[in-house]
Write a protein that holds these residues in place. Structure first.
Motif, PDB file in Angstrom:
ATOM      1  N   TRP A  53      13.316  68.294  12.438  1.00 50.32           N
ATOM      2  CA  TRP A  53      12.861  67.181  13.282  1.00 50.32           C
ATOM      3  C   TRP A  53      12.210  66.087  12.451  1.00 50.32           C
ATOM      4  O   TRP A  53      12.380  64.891  12.729  1.00 50.32           O
ATOM      5  CB  TRP A  53      11.875  67.683  14.327  1.00 50.32           C
ATOM      6  CG  TRP A  53      12.505  68.316  15.521  1.00 50.32           C
ATOM      7  CD1 TRP A  53      12.386  69.616  15.929  1.00 50.32           C
ATOM      8  CD2 TRP A  53      13.355  67.688  16.488  1.00 50.32           C
ATOM      9  NE1 TRP A  53      13.113  69.838  17.075  1.00 50.32           N
ATOM     10  CE2 TRP A  53      13.718  68.658  17.445  1.00 50.32           C
ATOM     11  CE3 TRP A  53      13.858  66.392  16.630  1.00 50.32           C
ATOM     12  CZ2 TRP A  53      14.543  68.381  18.538  1.00 50.32           C
ATOM     13  CZ3 TRP A  53      14.682  66.118  17.710  1.00 50.32           C
ATOM     14  CH2 TRP A  53      15.017  67.082  18.645  1.00 50.32           C
ATOM     15  N   LEU A  54      11.485  66.475  11.417  1.00 45.23           N
ATOM     16  CA  LEU A  54      10.815  65.486  10.568  1.00 45.23           C
ATOM     17  C   LEU A  54      11.840  64.657   9.802  1.00 45.23           C
ATOM     18  O   LEU A  54      11.715  63.416   9.715  1.00 45.23           O
ATOM     19  CB  LEU A  54       9.866  66.199   9.602  1.00 45.23           C
ATOM     20  CG  LEU A  54       8.906  65.303   8.811  1.00 45.23           C
ATOM     21  CD1 LEU A  54       7.997  64.532   9.742  1.00 45.23           C
ATOM     22  CD2 LEU A  54       8.082  66.147   7.842  1.00 45.23           C
ATOM     23  N   ILE A 102      11.136  72.640  12.274  1.00 39.77           N
ATOM     24  CA  ILE A 102      10.066  71.633  12.186  1.00 39.77           C
ATOM     25  C   ILE A 102      10.440  70.581  11.148  1.00 39.77           C
ATOM     26  O   ILE A 102      10.308  69.375  11.379  1.00 39.77           O
ATOM     27  CB  ILE A 102       8.729  72.309  11.815  1.00 39.77           C
ATOM     28  CG1 ILE A 102       8.421  73.431  12.806  1.00 39.77           C
ATOM     29  CG2 ILE A 102       7.601  71.292  11.755  1.00 39.77           C
ATOM     30  CD1 ILE A 102       7.337  74.372  12.343  1.00 39.77           C
ATOM     31  N   CYS A 144       7.823  67.965  16.601  1.00 38.50           N
ATOM     32  CA  CYS A 144       7.396  68.855  15.516  1.00 38.50           C
ATOM     33  C   CYS A 144       6.374  69.882  16.003  1.00 38.50           C
ATOM     34  O   CYS A 144       6.473  71.084  15.687  1.00 38.50           O
ATOM     35  CB  CYS A 144       6.815  68.030  14.368  1.00 38.50           C
ATOM     36  SG  CYS A 144       8.037  67.066  13.451  1.00 38.50           S
ATOM     37  N   THR A 203       8.359  61.992  17.360  1.00 40.24           N
ATOM     38  CA  THR A 203       8.401  62.891  16.207  1.00 40.24           C
ATOM     39  C   THR A 203       7.248  63.889  16.253  1.00 40.24           C
ATOM     40  O   THR A 203       7.430  65.091  15.995  1.00 40.24           O
ATOM     41  CB  THR A 203       8.340  62.082  14.902  1.00 40.24           C
ATOM     42  OG1 THR A 203       9.428  61.152  14.865  1.00 40.24           O
ATOM     43  CG2 THR A 203       8.424  62.993  13.696  1.00 40.24           C
ATOM     44  N   SER A 259       8.050  72.416  18.294  1.00 43.74           N
ATOM     45  CA  SER A 259       8.846  73.359  17.509  1.00 43.74           C
ATOM     46  C   SER A 259       7.958  74.402  16.847  1.00 43.74           C
ATOM     47  O   SER A 259       8.294  75.599  16.806  1.00 43.74           O
ATOM     48  CB  SER A 259       9.652  72.602  16.439  1.00 43.74           C
ATOM     49  OG  SER A 259      10.514  71.658  17.024  1.00 43.74           O
TER      50      SER A 259
END
Length: 626
Positions: A84-85, A81, A276, A272, A279
């Motif tokens: 991805w951020l 997570i 997130c 995004t 995920s």
């Protein structure tokens, strides 16, 4: 004496001539004038929703279905997570540059047009070839990947990506047929498939959260520590590739100065958020050690005994993945259109038919993409496409810095690059040298950081650490020099806030934290380039060598010949072919049909008949048909 100096002076004169022609620039006013008065402009029909569908549909793909599972199982665990951020923040550095430049230069050429204004013709030509990797070649690669997935689904066994893939060729052929049917048909298909894709991802998230197991995420949030999260973020970044294709539709967007920047930034934000939350759902319903890196959500649903959700996910992926092929191919004819208007490719690529469609460009580029999808495996294209996209991002970041400095150096009320072929000032030359040094240092730091075996240690790792530290300090110094140059130029303006206020009144988006965000974007992108395979990097260098050879052998000569004939011959030919495309009547004069060849164009310009034709048409635009 003069004869003895000739062998020395002639090469110098020729090199200066080539240098001047290769780096001549185009003004922003030229793009606006062509879009408004050329008679070749595309129809403005796309709304903000249409642009968001293009951006989200072309960006969200294997990132949700495959990459998330691979990163969670292999590197980051529940920390995927955060990966991805981090990747989204890194991607936003370049996205801000695209958002501002798409507002300043609303052209279908995207990075090609931005680089043309800031850095010159040859770099713009290279940027266009990079865009072709992201659009046309990427379309074939994704179609190939879809064909393998379909074979795997039908046979229930994993199929190797080798030989001829008929399914991939058929998908690419259907894509070409959809866009040949018209802009409205293509956009409707993109909107429908993107909506289905978002609904599918929401379904996966809802079922995953329904199967949520308390304690899975908190038990081992980062099994490989910070290094695993950062390594995962590197892989996550490629899941954001595609948002910039929105800029290729600037010439067809309603109110592009407002809608295109919003679509670019909205795409990055929405993607995004989807990545997130998806995920979180995946690592929350199944221990990351048990996740199938190839099956992702479908495998996790089967593990939890929800077979119907697994089947729906697997089938849904096959249904919605073609939207990436659609969006990727959508941009390719637009790039060729922008180059045709500038005379860098044959005029037939710029023909707009009576429905506002680039039918001829779609057919020619589509034929190439179909062949690639049929014959070339996905793995052979992946690194080449990634490197081309990242280098295109960096050319755009550099272009923003150059245009910002041009703005600051122009008299109050002026605009950047107000005249074609304008000579660079000393400040601009200094900035371009600093950008070159910054790029070289970024590549060196990235190469040492990525190619060194840090886990083994030893004197090689120690030497690399010293090298990275020293080059990093140099990188900071060069970046500081770029910042000081921009700030000094802005401080020297009589009213440094007047231009900013005028741009805001005109609806221009202005990226914040410049030059920090473009420089960070360049560093991140070069770092990702250095992590690609050596074979991929060599293929990219070969690709650029071929592009440069094509430019110097054909495109530079074609543009120079057009300039010698008054600078408007190629542009007039594009306009004329577009006007008569779809009409039954024949073209008058030396040009016999809408499919006039380059030879006919050159001959008509040499004997003067085409210039007379233009003059006659200026008096009576419809005299030919009457």
């Amino acid at each position: 004496t003069h004869a003895s100096c000739l062998p020395i002076c002639l090469p110098i004169v020729m090199m200066r001539f080539l240098w001047t022609k290769a780096f001549r620039k185009k003004s922003i006013d030229s793009f606006v004038k062509e879009d408004n008065t050329s008679g070749t402009h595309l129809l403005r029909t796309l709304t903000l929703f249409d642009l968001l569908c293009v951006g989200i549909g072309g960006t969200v793909g294997s990132g949700v279905f495959v990459v998330t599972a691979q990163i969670a199982q292999g590197f980051a665990g529940p920390g995927v997570i955060i990966s991805w951020l981090i990747a989204g923040i890194a991607c936003s550095f370049s996205a801000l540059s695209y958002a501002e430049l798409s507002c300043r230069i609303p052209s279908s050429g995207s990075s090609y047009s931005y680089v043309y204004v800031a850095l010159g013709e040859w770099p713009a030509y290279i940027a266009a070839w990079c865009l072709s990797l992201e659009c046309g070649l990427s379309s074939s690669a994704v179609a190939r990947n879809w064909g393998v997935k379909l074979q795997t689904y039908l046979t229930s066994t994993r199929v190797a990506d080798t030989g001829v893939n008929v399914f991939a060729g058929l998908l690419e052929l259907c894509t070409v047929g959809i866009f040949y049917g018209g802009v409205g048909v293509g956009q409707l298909a993109v909107n429908v498939f993107t909506t289905l894709k978002v609904l599918l991802i929401c379904f996966m998230i809802v079922v995953g959260l329904w199967l949520w197991t308390p304690g899975l995420v908190a038990a081992d949030p980062a099994p490989m520590g910070v290094s695993g999260i950062l390594r995962g973020a590197t892989s996550c970044f490629f899941g954001y590739v595609g948002y910039d294709e929105v800029c290729c539709l600037s010439s067809e967007a309603l109110d592009p100065k407002r809608t295109v920047p919003r679509a670019v930034l909205g795409t990055v934000l929405a993607v995004t958020l989807l990545y997130c939350v998806a995920s979180l759902a995946l690592v929350g319903m199944l221990d990351f050690r048990d996740i199938d890196p190839q099956a992702g959500f479908a495998g996790a649903f089967r593990w939890r005994g929800v077979g119907w959700a697994a089947e729906a996910t697997a089938l849904g992926e096959l249904v919605v993945l073609p939207v990436v092929v659609l969006v990727s191919f959508l941009a390719q004819p637009r790039i060729q259109y922008a180059m045709a208007v500038d005379g860098l490719v044959p005029a037939l690529f710029g023909v707009v038919d009576g429905r506002g469609n680039l039918a001829q460009s779609i057919l020619y580029s589509g034929a190439v993409c179909v062949v690639l999808a049929l014959l070339v495996p996905f793995d052979a294209l992946a690194d080449v496409i990634s490197a081309g996209v990242l280098l295109c991002f960096n050319l755009t970041n550099a272009s923003l810095l150059v245009i910002r400095l041009q703005d600051a150096l122009m008299p109050t009320g002026g605009d950047a690059s107000s005249s074609d072929g304008a000579e660079d000032s000393n400040e601009l030359c200094r900035l371009k040298l600093l950008l070159g040094a910054y790029s070289a240092l970024s590549l060196a730091v990235s190469w040492l950081g990525c190619r060194t075996d840090w886990q083994t240690g030893g004197w090689a790792a120690d030497a690399a650490a010293v090298g990275v530290a020293g080059l990093g300090l140099c990188l900071l110094g060069v970046g500081g020099g770029i910042a000081r140059l921009l700030w000094a130029a802005e401080a020297a303006e009589s009213d440094p806030h007047l231009r900013h206020r005028s741009l805001l009144r005109e609806g221009h988006f202005r990226a914040p934290l410049v030059p920090l965000t473009p420089l960070l974007g360049m560093l991140c992108n070069f770092g990702l380039v250095m992590q690609l395979s050596q074979q991929g990097l060599l293929l990219v260098l070969l690709y650029f060598a071929v592009a440069s050879a094509c430019y110097f052998a054909y495109s530079m000569h074609a543009r120079w010949s057009s300039d010698r004939r008054g600078g408007s011959c190629m542009h007039a030919e594009v306009s004329r072919l577009s006007r008569y495309s779809g009409e039954d009547s024949e073209l008058p004069g030396s040009i016999s049909s809408p499919l006039a060849t380059e030879v006919e164009l050159v001959e008509g310009c040499r004997n003067g008949s085409y210039h007379r034709l233009i003059a006659d048409d200026a008096v009576s635009p419809h005299s030919a048909s009457s």
